[in-house]
Structure formats: structure tokens, C-alpha cells
Design a protein around this motif. Sequence first.
Motif, mmCIF file in Angstrom:
data_model
loop_
_atom_site.group_PDB
_atom_site.id
_atom_site.type_symbol
_atom_site.label_atom_id
_atom_site.label_comp_id
_atom_site.label_asym_id
_atom_site.label_seq_id
_atom_site.Cartn_x
_atom_site.Cartn_y
_atom_site.Cartn_z
ATOM 1 N N ASN A 370 9.609 55.813 23.617
ATOM 2 C CA ASN A 370 9.039 55.076 22.497
ATOM 3 C C ASN A 370 9.969 55.126 21.288
ATOM 4 O OD1 ASN A 370 6.718 53.577 21.428
ATOM 5 N ND2 ASN A 370 6.456 55.343 20.082
ATOM 6 N N SER A 371 10.583 56.296 21.058
ATOM 7 C CA SER A 371 11.526 56.445 19.950
ATOM 8 C C SER A 371 12.776 55.593 20.179
ATOM 9 C CB SER A 371 11.914 57.917 19.796
ATOM 10 O OG SER A 371 12.878 58.090 18.775
ATOM 11 N N LEU A 372 13.272 55.598 21.413
ATOM 12 C CA LEU A 372 14.434 54.767 21.738
ATOM 13 C C LEU A 372 14.088 53.285 21.594
ATOM 14 C CD1 LEU A 372 15.783 56.667 24.881
ATOM 15 C CD2 LEU A 372 16.945 56.445 22.672
ATOM 16 N N GLY A 373 12.848 52.939 21.951
ATOM 17 C CA GLY A 373 12.409 51.559 21.774
ATOM 18 C C GLY A 373 12.429 51.153 20.316
ATOM 19 N N ALA A 374 11.975 52.059 19.445
ATOM 20 C CA ALA A 374 11.996 51.779 18.006
ATOM 21 C C ALA A 374 13.428 51.556 17.526
ATOM 22 C CB ALA A 374 11.344 52.926 17.241
ATOM 23 N N ASP A 375 14.357 52.375 18.028
ATOM 24 C CA ASP A 375 15.771 52.202 17.665
ATOM 25 C C ASP A 375 16.291 50.850 18.154
ATOM 26 O OD1 ASP A 375 15.751 54.720 16.549
ATOM 27 O OD2 ASP A 375 16.668 55.701 18.278
ATOM 28 N N LEU A 376 15.932 50.501 19.392
ATOM 29 C CA LEU A 376 16.377 49.221 19.949
ATOM 30 C C LEU A 376 15.880 48.058 19.103
ATOM 31 C CD1 LEU A 376 17.568 47.427 22.258
ATOM 32 C CD2 LEU A 376 15.284 47.537 23.301
ATOM 33 N N PHE A 377 14.601 48.076 18.755
ATOM 34 C CA PHE A 377 14.030 46.960 18.011
ATOM 35 C C PHE A 377 14.606 46.893 16.594
ATOM 36 C CE2 PHE A 377 10.265 47.965 20.918
ATOM 37 C CZ PHE A 377 10.759 47.140 21.921
ATOM 38 N N SER A 378 14.882 48.051 15.992
ATOM 39 C CA SER A 378 15.474 48.076 14.656
ATOM 40 C C SER A 378 16.889 47.496 14.678
ATOM 41 C CB SER A 378 15.498 49.511 14.126
ATOM 42 O OG SER A 378 16.166 49.578 12.881
ATOM 43 N N LEU A 379 17.688 47.936 15.641
ATOM 44 C CA LEU A 379 19.065 47.444 15.743
ATOM 45 C C LEU A 379 19.095 45.968 16.138
ATOM 46 C CD1 LEU A 379 20.596 50.565 17.504
ATOM 47 C CD2 LEU A 379 21.136 49.762 15.190
ATOM 48 N N THR A 380 18.129 45.557 16.948
ATOM 49 C CA THR A 380 18.050 44.146 17.326
ATOM 50 C C THR A 380 17.686 43.291 16.125
ATOM 51 O OG1 THR A 380 17.395 44.731 19.590
ATOM 52 C CG2 THR A 380 16.937 42.484 18.868
#
Length: 459
Positions: A370-380
Motif C-alpha cells: 500500500n505504501s509503495l502504491g502511494a509512492d507510485l501514484f505520487s510519482l505518476t
Amino acid sequence: MTSAAETGYVGNLTLSEEEKLREFWRILIQSWDEEVPSPDGASAGNSDSTPKSHRRFFSLTRSPTQPTEEETSAIPAKQLATLKNLNASPAETKTVQSLLLKLPGDRLRSALLTILKQDHPDALLLRFLRAEKWNVPKAWIKLVTALNWRVNEYKVDEEVLLKGEAYALEKSQMEGDSSEKKDSEGFMLQATTGKGHFHGCDRMGRPICAIRVRIHDPSTQTQKGLNDFIIQCIETVRLLQVPPVESMAIVFDLTSFTLGNWEFPPVKFIIDCFQENYPESLGAMIFYNAPWIFSSFWKMISGILDPVVAAKVHFITGAKALEELIPRENILKELGGEEDWEYEYVEPVAGENDKLNDTAARDTILAERNSLGADLFSLTTQWIANPKTDLESRDQVVEKLRKNYWDLDPYVRARTVLDRTGVIKGDGTVNFYPAAKGESTEKPTIAENLDETPVPVAA
């Protein structure tokens, strides 16, 4: 696997395709994050801010009725503005509303991280974009419809992947005559007979599913038992698709096919799955050694194929023609080739699914995901705002998500025969040709089995 000249895939996008991908990410993340900006020039206000079109005198046609505020109440304001900017039709906007009521933003986000598994996130979105000819609103609708089917309707992760073969085997041996017992018996019949099984890959590195149609008897399994097995196969083959491979090949072996083998519902279910829930996952559908009596059934099948899938259908007779798809030494003897291999089902072993019960460890890994997902969506989101953004950090997060899935895998997916026989390794490594005990015969690796240019399959 695609040819070097074919665009629309990760690492090979035109500027226009990359822009469509960013727009898809924008409208997707806006489903749960109101901070993602709308496109330049798009208004994030309510529908009343949209300029009214002027009715022309003597017009014989009417403009489609725009959705009311109530009919768009579940759509975040910025997402609604993006839909307007992308010229989504009123019907499409209403469909977005309907889907968000079934799968609200936070649940949609969670479902997306679940369906990703080890895939590159862009590769997943590009499948739906290609399937909808790069129409972003339609691609969003197709993706979220598939997610809703997965989460709310079929419950793929809980009812199929989490239970798996060991559960079906146990339930098939129960006393009585319950529907669950019958469904499980049907599921295990497919697994033990090898009616449909995976073995090897073709010249393009695509995993091969061979279906022995002559074994099929419509009266020996329930529809649910068969459908559950089909879903498990499609989900399992996703784990065999090692980049740059993104699809599979199905060989329907029609040798000795008779009228008694024919059953339309499972064929329709397979086609519907590939067209609606797993688009762009089918690389080739081969009908091998089809007898003349199959022609009437083909008319029924062709009637439900969309043009994209229909273009991947080939009729092949004889091993010589099949060599255009699979090297002769890797064509099974039962198909007229040289490989001396026969399917043998290996039953579940005690303790192989113990980690499914360790919910504490599972939840820890899910929290990391979930944390990695948040990073992915932020960088995207940064990439959406500035197309020239350096994507190195985003690529690193994508790789961490891939590794995270394989840490998570034994806690959310019951083991299959491909795990037990060494085809699927615990770290995501795939060995299409594992040597039997006591053998040291080497088979080509995935990289060695990839041709630089795809070989067309004889029609």
C-alpha cells in the motif's frame, strides 16, 4: 511479445500513446485523489458550468441529454472535468457514475494494487487502452468494469486463488452430494486429467495452454467447477508472462473431436474473459487438426468474437504447420512433434499452503504494498503534470512493487501444480521446461526461446 516495429507497449510508445497513457493515469488516480489536477483549460466546477449548446432551428436531431448533477454525484469534480475535456459521452459519464457507486475510490485503488500482481502498472493500463483503441474514457470504463467483476461479482482472489487445488481436492472428497462437492469434483477433474494444461512456450516466449477437447464430456462437471478452473488457469498464466512477453497462446487440440465433446458455454466464458476481463492477454488462439464437423460450431464461436480477438485465431493442421509457432523439438509427441512429455498431475502436499493462514505476515506485506502504491501514484502524478519528469524513481518503485508481490504471493495464492513441478519459482523465476528427477536435460531459457521478430502463424 511484440515485433520491434509495433508500438503501444512499455518501452515503445509514440508521443501520442504516451500522452494517452498519462491521461488514463490522470482519470484513474482522480477516482480516489482529488488533488490530481485536471487538464489545462478544463473546469473542475459542476456540470452547470458547462456551456450550453444552442439548439438549431429545424434540426431533425437532438443533442444527447447531459447527465444531471444527481447522475454525476459519485464522480469527483476534477475527474468529471477531465471526462468533459476528453469528450466523454453522456452515456459514458453515467457509466462512470454507476461504476464508482459499485467500486468507490478507495476500493478501486485497492483493487488496482491487487490486480497488478507482478505486472508493470503501465503495461496493465496499456492493455485496456489498446483494447479500446486509445479512447481513454472507454479504457477507464473497461478497466473498472473488470475490477468490479473481479472484486464484487466473481470474487477471484477470495473464491478461486485463495482456495485453489488443495481446497477443491478436500471438498471433492466430502461425504454427501452438496453443490460445493460437485463443483470441486468438476474442478479437480480438469486438473487431474490435464484436459487443459500449461507446458512450454512458443517461438515468441508466450506460455502455451493445450486443451485436449476430445477429453471433454459436458456431463462430468458443473459449470461453476469448470469456470473456476478456467479462471485459475488465466490467473496462473499471468505469472508465466515474463517481460517483454504479455500474452499467451492457446492450442485447442481438436484431434479425434466428436459431437459429444461440444459445449458452447465454456467456450463463450473463455472468450468473454479474454475480451472483457483480461484484454490483450491472448496472443494466439490455435484450432489444431479441426475436423470438418467443427465448421458449424466455428460459426457460433466467430459470432461472439470482437475483431481484435478474431485476428488472433488460426486454424492449423499438422505438426509441420505448427512449427511456425513452436519449435518442432518442443511440440509434444501427441501433437505430432518430438518432445516426449506427458502431463502428470502432482497432488497438493501437506503444509504447502500454511502461509495462507499467517494473516499477520500477510498484512505486513500488504501494508508495504500500500505504501509503495502511494509512492507510485505520487510519482505518476508528477509525471502527469510534467511529461519531462525523470522517471528513474518511478521505475525503482515499479520494481519494488514487483518484488513485493512475490513476497506476498504465498500468503494470498494457493499453490498449483506448476508450483509443485518447479515451473513457477518463489521469486517469480519461470522455468518452462524443468528437468524431471534424475535428468539433466537442458531446455532453452525464455530469452533463448524468443525470436527477434515474431513468426506469423499459418492461417
